[in-house]
Design a protein around this motif. Structure first.
Motif, short mmCIF file in Angstrom:
data_model
loop_
_atom_site.label_atom_id
_atom_site.label_comp_id
_atom_site.label_asym_id
_atom_site.label_seq_id
_atom_site.Cartn_x
_atom_site.Cartn_y
_atom_site.Cartn_z
N UNK A 1 75.15 43.60 38.35
CA UNK A 1 75.24 45.02 38.67
C UNK A 1 74.87 45.28 40.14
N UNK B 1 65.67 50.72 39.07
CA UNK B 1 65.43 51.48 37.84
C UNK B 1 66.70 52.18 37.34
N UNK B 2 67.50 52.68 38.28
CA UNK B 2 68.72 53.39 37.89
C UNK B 2 69.77 52.46 37.28
N UNK B 3 69.74 51.20 37.68
CA UNK B 3 70.84 50.30 37.29
C UNK B 3 70.46 49.26 36.24
N UNK B 4 69.23 48.86 36.20
CA UNK B 4 68.90 47.62 35.49
C UNK B 4 68.09 47.86 34.23
N UNK B 5 68.59 47.35 33.12
CA UNK B 5 67.79 47.23 31.91
C UNK B 5 67.59 45.74 31.65
N UNK C 1 76.05 58.57 43.96
CA UNK C 1 75.00 57.56 43.86
C UNK C 1 73.68 58.11 44.42
N UNK D 1 60.89 44.23 42.03
CA UNK D 1 61.43 45.38 41.29
C UNK D 1 62.38 44.92 40.19
N UNK E 1 61.85 45.60 36.08
CA UNK E 1 62.72 46.29 35.12
C UNK E 1 63.45 45.30 34.21
N UNK F 1 82.54 45.60 39.72
CA UNK F 1 81.39 46.15 38.99
C UNK F 1 80.05 45.91 39.65
N UNK G 1 65.13 60.17 39.07
CA UNK G 1 63.95 59.33 38.84
C UNK G 1 62.91 59.35 39.96
N UNK H 1 71.94 60.46 42.15
CA UNK H 1 71.27 59.82 41.00
C UNK H 1 69.79 59.56 41.27
N UNK H 2 69.42 59.38 42.51
CA UNK H 2 67.99 59.18 42.81
C UNK H 2 67.15 60.37 42.36
#
Lengths: 369, 369
Positions: free
Chosen positions: A156, A100-104, A240, A122, A126, A186, A247, A243-244
């Motif tokens: 990613x 969720x944090x990384x992927x659109x 990193x 997952x 997403x 990246x 969400x 960042x959890x």
């Protein structure tokens, strides 16, 4: 047809389950399994200290949303800092948060064809674009192929389990570290180390916990014997890890489970006993497979993949024969790894049951060839 | 500064926590609280049968991902079908899944200003545009105002807690049902009934469980006394309930917790005892507040909001005074409800502690006026 205003992505997703649970199968067959050897649980159980700690927990209180005591104990145990660690509802839950944090929708992700399906669930959930590379000829996930694909598609995230599930194969930490020279700048390496506690010494990389190129996932579900408790943790760079907190379900980790994991971590003697029993059980599963004329793979995990010597349909037939006889096992999803069935380590009683029924299940399958 | 390739949305989110846990405050103050009256937990504890069931759970096994037994027992208890019910990691977890299913960046959502912040956290976490309406003059969430705003902004979701948290106010089910005539056709009502088991008879609507206009959220965290276990459930139309299988962490519910919730549901005598104790405790909190010259609000929940008679800064000062004296309480976030502090029901010992320290905390605050 009732119309709910789901997001386009949600509307496009199947209502799925990455794994059918053994309880579901037991309800379908109308009887409990004789041996539960399919989910890579630790049948040897958790430390009695963990059981006691959970029984004494004050269930009326919410758990500590910071998982403070467990994170600090893990940090001390691993030589990390608490800021390197986030605790979540199993690796499954943490993988969901990470994706969720990384992927659109449309973002590239790389994994091996046949690797852990819940990660793929997952990614799909997403909207990520999942790219798969094959296992190598020795049934290992291939860091070189994974990282090359990641570079090609500008991934990613790239997923790698070491030891691998479902095959049990393994790289040394030094090999992982060396292979990471080819990890694109990246791309974040998601290194799933769920089975690290029963792997040979040297399986973990010695990269610093702050290395921003990777995040390591570990769990109390496997060798620590607490699958039902739902406690996993991720190790990575503090930025990193922080960042959890954007969400995650802060109060999502069960209070008794936090106490149980803490007690389990504190009982390394128990862990050592379980490690010994896993080693013995792997050997026994290999003997049973060999005696039946099959080829067990060498395993660094708490299960053994058994090459049934034909294609996926044949292995599935053997698996079905075992399930019909009351032995819960699973198998790899993708070819050619799906020539195998996967048998979790069990007690002597469990493995005697396997030894009793494998030959007839196999014979039935061979009769259908 | 290390750069991780977070999604633009994730990068924009704060690393936050909707609530600071009492354990965090205890670590900060260097001493445990004398009374834990801030999180609306059930200090009276869960049914002893639930405690026993959890102690006997086989922690080494993953929990049933279908939560089959609990869903079936809930269905029988409520006159619903299992297809109306999804079990998750507390209402918090279920709210997260629901928002994920419905909301993409920019989608409109409506709630009351000062209502449950974890819902707002999830809406922000998926980029929703949150529109807030004030409480009414009787400190109630206003269905009429909420639904009018939902129509105005074409909200996909509108949140309403009944009984309300943090104020403890309540509508009858019949009033909710009647108000829903004004619910826009494209808006799903998220009816949070976390406190329904200690509300007066008639607080639940008698709408059918299949009504596609709303989803009801309930929990074992409050009156059932299992906050630490993390078991909530949502009730709604089968198509809506099935959609959770697209995104939920299937193995996310702790195995012992499933067994504990099942046992708790089966011990309605214990629930009745707790309901009685909650009623008594609400009365006692009101007496203590009144004796101190404050104005308790009538409550249908397991807490009492106490009007401190001035503004939010004053109430915060009273709260800080109580916390300093070792009494964990919380307060509403938004004006004018933040003239109150919120005190959870407790044992006689807890409330005696409150009675002992409230007058001096209050006097300190008055001295600063």
């Amino acid at each position: 047809m009732t119309t709910f205003r789901l997001t386009p992505l949600a509307a496009s997703l199947p209502a799925t389950v990455p794994f059918v649970g053994p309880e579901t199968q037991e309800r379908q067959r109308g009887a409990p399994f004789l041996a539960r050897l399919g989910a890579n649980e630790s049948i040897f159980g958790p430390s009695p200290r963990a059981v006691e700690a959970m029984a004494k927990a004050e269930h009326w209180k919410y758990g500590d949303p910071e998982n403070h005591d467990l994170r600090h104990a893990l940090a001390a145990h691993l030589g990390a800092t608490p800021e390197n660690i986030v605790v979540g509802e199993g690796i499954d839950g943490l993988l969901g948060y990470l994706v969720r944090l990384f992927i659109v929708p449309g973002d590239a992700v790389v994994t091996s064809d046949g690797a852990y399906p819940t990660f793929n669930y997952h990614v799909a959930g997403f909207g990520g674009a999942l790219h798969k590379v094959p296992y190598d000829a020795q049934d290992r996930e291939s860091p070189a192929a994974l990282f090359a694909k990641a570079a090609e598609v500008d991934a990613k995230l790239v997923y790698l389990a070491n030891p691998d599930n479902p095959m049990g194969t393994v790289w040394t930490g030094a090999q992982i570290t060396a292979a990471m020279d080819a990890l694109p700048a990246g791309t974040l390496l998601v290194l799933d180390e769920a089975y690290i506690e029963c792997a040979p010494d040297g399986t973990a990389t010695d990269l610093p916990w702050d290395d921003p190129r990777l995040i390591r996932m570990r769990t109390f579900s496997k060798v620590y014997g607490l699958a039902g408790a739902r406690v996993g943790y991720a190790l990575g760079h503090p930025e990193l890890i922080t960042a959890f907190n954007k969400v995650r379900n802060h109060f999502g980790v069960n209070r008794a489970a936090q106490a149980g994991a803490l007690a389990a971590l504190g009982d390394q003697d128990w862990l050592a006993q379980v490690q010994t029993r896993i080693t013995e059980a792997r050997g026994e599963i290999a003997r049973i497979a060999t005696a039946a004329g099959l080829s067990p793979l060498s395993s660094a995990a708490n299960f053994v993949a058994i090459d049934c010597g034909h294609d996926g349909a044949f292995a599935k037939s053997v698996l079905d024969g075992l399930v019909q006889r009351g032995i819960f096992v699973r198998m790899p999803f993708a070819s050619p790894q799906n020539r195998c069935i996967r048998v979790s380590c069990g007690t002597a009683k469990d493995l005697n049951t396997l030894a009793e029924f494998l030959p007839s299940a196999l014979q039935d399958s061979r009769n259908q060839l």
